[in-house]
Design an enzyme around this catalytic site. Structure first.
Site, PDB file in Angstrom:
ATOM      1  N   CYS A   1      13.381  -6.811  58.066  1.00 31.33           N
ATOM      2  CA  CYS A   1      12.753  -7.997  57.516  1.00 31.33           C
ATOM      3  C   CYS A   1      11.673  -8.430  58.491  1.00 31.33           C
ATOM      4  O   CYS A   1      11.952  -8.630  59.672  1.00 31.33           O
ATOM      5  CB  CYS A   1      13.799  -9.102  57.344  1.00 31.33           C
ATOM      6  SG  CYS A   1      13.091 -10.667  56.817  1.00 31.33           S
TER       7      CYS A   1
ATOM      8  N   HIS B   1      18.287  -7.597  49.642  1.00 33.07           N
ATOM      9  CA  HIS B   1      18.282  -7.244  51.061  1.00 33.07           C
ATOM     10  C   HIS B   1      19.513  -7.902  51.692  1.00 33.07           C
ATOM     11  O   HIS B   1      19.937  -8.973  51.259  1.00 33.07           O
ATOM     12  CB  HIS B   1      17.000  -7.739  51.735  1.00 33.07           C
ATOM     13  CG  HIS B   1      15.814  -6.871  51.434  1.00 33.07           C
ATOM     14  ND1 HIS B   1      15.105  -6.203  52.407  1.00 33.07           N
ATOM     15  CD2 HIS B   1      15.224  -6.549  50.261  1.00 33.07           C
ATOM     16  CE1 HIS B   1      14.122  -5.509  51.848  1.00 33.07           C
ATOM     17  NE2 HIS B   1      14.171  -5.705  50.542  1.00 33.07           N
TER      18      HIS B   1
ATOM     19  N   ARG C   1      10.735   4.193  50.265  1.00 32.67           N
ATOM     20  CA  ARG C   1       9.597   3.267  50.177  1.00 32.67           C
ATOM     21  C   ARG C   1       9.872   2.004  51.007  1.00 32.67           C
ATOM     22  O   ARG C   1       9.256   1.763  52.032  1.00 32.67           O
ATOM     23  CB  ARG C   1       9.322   2.913  48.704  1.00 32.67           C
ATOM     24  CG  ARG C   1       7.973   2.246  48.464  1.00 32.67           C
ATOM     25  CD  ARG C   1       7.924   0.779  48.778  1.00 32.67           C
ATOM     26  NE  ARG C   1       8.914   0.007  48.032  1.00 32.67           N
ATOM     27  CZ  ARG C   1       9.168  -1.271  48.254  1.00 32.67           C
ATOM     28  NH1 ARG C   1       8.513  -1.925  49.192  1.00 32.67           N
ATOM     29  NH2 ARG C   1      10.093  -1.911  47.574  1.00 32.67           N
ATOM     30  N   ASP C   2      10.856   1.219  50.591  1.00 38.54           N
ATOM     31  CA  ASP C   2      11.110  -0.073  51.233  1.00 38.54           C
ATOM     32  C   ASP C   2      11.558   0.114  52.683  1.00 38.54           C
ATOM     33  O   ASP C   2      11.208  -0.674  53.566  1.00 38.54           O
ATOM     34  CB  ASP C   2      12.200  -0.819  50.438  1.00 38.54           C
ATOM     35  CG  ASP C   2      12.038  -2.323  50.480  1.00 38.54           C
ATOM     36  OD1 ASP C   2      11.241  -2.802  51.309  1.00 38.54           O
ATOM     37  OD2 ASP C   2      12.704  -3.026  49.709  1.00 38.54           O
TER      38      ASP C   2
ATOM     39  N   ASN D   1      17.550  -3.357  53.133  1.00 35.07           N
ATOM     40  CA  ASN D   1      18.134  -3.434  51.788  1.00 35.07           C
ATOM     41  C   ASN D   1      19.649  -3.295  51.891  1.00 35.07           C
ATOM     42  O   ASN D   1      20.176  -2.815  52.887  1.00 35.07           O
ATOM     43  CB  ASN D   1      17.620  -2.267  50.934  1.00 35.07           C
ATOM     44  CG  ASN D   1      16.130  -2.299  50.740  1.00 35.07           C
ATOM     45  OD1 ASN D   1      15.380  -1.851  51.599  1.00 35.07           O
ATOM     46  ND2 ASN D   1      15.687  -2.836  49.630  1.00 35.07           N
TER      47      ASN D   1
ATOM     48  N   HIS E   1      17.369  -6.324  43.253  1.00 36.75           N
ATOM     49  CA  HIS E   1      16.925  -5.705  44.507  1.00 36.75           C
ATOM     50  C   HIS E   1      17.282  -6.664  45.636  1.00 36.75           C
ATOM     51  O   HIS E   1      16.575  -7.639  45.870  1.00 36.75           O
ATOM     52  CB  HIS E   1      15.406  -5.473  44.404  1.00 36.75           C
ATOM     53  CG  HIS E   1      14.746  -4.954  45.633  1.00 36.75           C
ATOM     54  ND1 HIS E   1      14.346  -3.637  45.757  1.00 36.75           N
ATOM     55  CD2 HIS E   1      14.386  -5.552  46.794  1.00 36.75           C
ATOM     56  CE1 HIS E   1      13.762  -3.465  46.936  1.00 36.75           C
ATOM     57  NE2 HIS E   1      13.770  -4.621  47.586  1.00 36.75           N
TER      58      HIS E   1
HETATM   59 ZN    ZN Z   1      12.644  -4.983  49.295  1.00 33.99          ZN
END
Ligand code: ZN
Length: 315
Positions: A243, A212, A17-18, A252, A210
């Site tokens: 980012c 990064h 997802r991310d 991440n 979570h």
């Molecule tokens: Zn994230």
């Protein structure tokens, strides 16, 4: 007799997802499915598989339903997906996710940029999602994005995190919140402060972290989380992602690097590191560029090399 049992840590893989959502080139659905199945085969049991956002908003994840339908469902696997609204919740329920994740930024400016609404309206909108999740018997978790800093507003007051956590608990009956370091602004100091404030006001809530690795301190932040008793961490395979505010930045924290750190520190993840590294290399091949993960390059520390195989250098 002293117990030798290791503390289990939940590693939630969020790369599909991310990570994928940052990729411009569409990743074919069957490649996504292969990667998720590889992660499952490596022993991961928590995967944020996709996001049920509008396909127009995030074309990369337009195949959310198809991916969910095609992945393996081994015993104990828990699949979650981001769900922004009632429409997404209905799709997520139809796709048989185990958990729906709603999230809202802790900063007004970031939230407006993201969903074009004030924080208050965004949170209120989750009542519909909560009702759909409850009817379907699906768990709901609440995310707080930019929890450790906003690229537009700077520091985020811990009081804001407390207010949002309370809303999730008291208004939506959510028991698990995730603190998202959306643009990699968390530091050991801010992580400790946030966890301390939340523990005081909502000690009954389960907290996931979570991070990064945008500024290279992701795993240092995990160490603080571990010291504070946090047992749930998101990470992405190979450190996939990026980012939007920093060209070329890493994504991440990397799943293999996290698993390596945890296992070498006496925690238990249930993940086979070699199998995970193989998935990481496969993911590199699928997206067609190198990933920032470290352990995938160097291998486990006791993977010894033949003495004559490499040139050595002093110092
Ligand atoms: Zn994230």
């Amino acid at each position: 007799m002293a117990s030798t049992a290791k503390t289990p840590i939940t590693v939630c893989e969020v790369g599909p997802r991310d990570g994928f959502q940052m990729e411009d080139r569409f990743i074919p659905t069957d490649r996504k499915v292969e990667i998720v199945n590889g992660l499952l085969a490596a022993g991961l049991r928590r995967i944020q598989v996709t996001s049920f956002v509008s396909p127009r908003a995030v074309p990369q994840l337009a195949d959310a339903d198809a991916v969910m339908a095609a992945i393996d469902r081994p015993e104990g696997a828990v699949f979650s997906a981001l769900v922004p609204n009632a429409r997404g919740a209905e799709r997520a329920a139809a796709a048989s996710v185990h958990a729906m994740n709603v999230f809202c930024s802790a900063s007004e400016t970031h939230n407006r940029k993201n969903v074009n609404k004030p924080i208050g309206d965004t949170l209120e909108g989750f009542r519909d999602v909560a009702a759909i999740a409850q009817d379907a018997g699906i768990a709901l978790t609440g995310g707080i994005a930019t929890a450790f800093g906003c690229p537009f507003e700077g520091d985020v007051p811990v009081e804001q995190l407390v207010t949002m956590a309370r809303f999730y608990r008291d208004e939506l009956e959510i028991g698990h919140i995730g603190l998202g370091d959306t643009t990699g602004m968390a530091t050991p100091k801010t992580v400790r402060a946030a966890l301390g404030a939340l523990r005081e006001v909502v000690p009954d809530m389960h907290i996931g972290l979570h991070f990064h690795n945008t500024r290279g301190v992701g795993l240092a932040n995990v160490m603080v989380g571990l010291e504070e008793g946090i047992t749930y961490y998101d990470a992405s395979i190979g450190g996939l992602g990026g980012c939007p505010f920093a060209a070329g930045a890493t994504g991440n924290i990397c799943t293999e690097d996290l698993v390596y750190l945890l296992e070498e520190s006496g925690y238990e993840t249930g993940v086979d590191l070699d199998a995970l590294i193989a998935v990481s290399k496969k993911t590199e091949a699928v997206i067609g560029r190198n990933l920032p993960g470290q352990v995938m390059k160097a291998g486990p520390r006791l993977r010894l090399h033949p003495v004559d195989a490499v040139r050595t250098a002093a110092g």
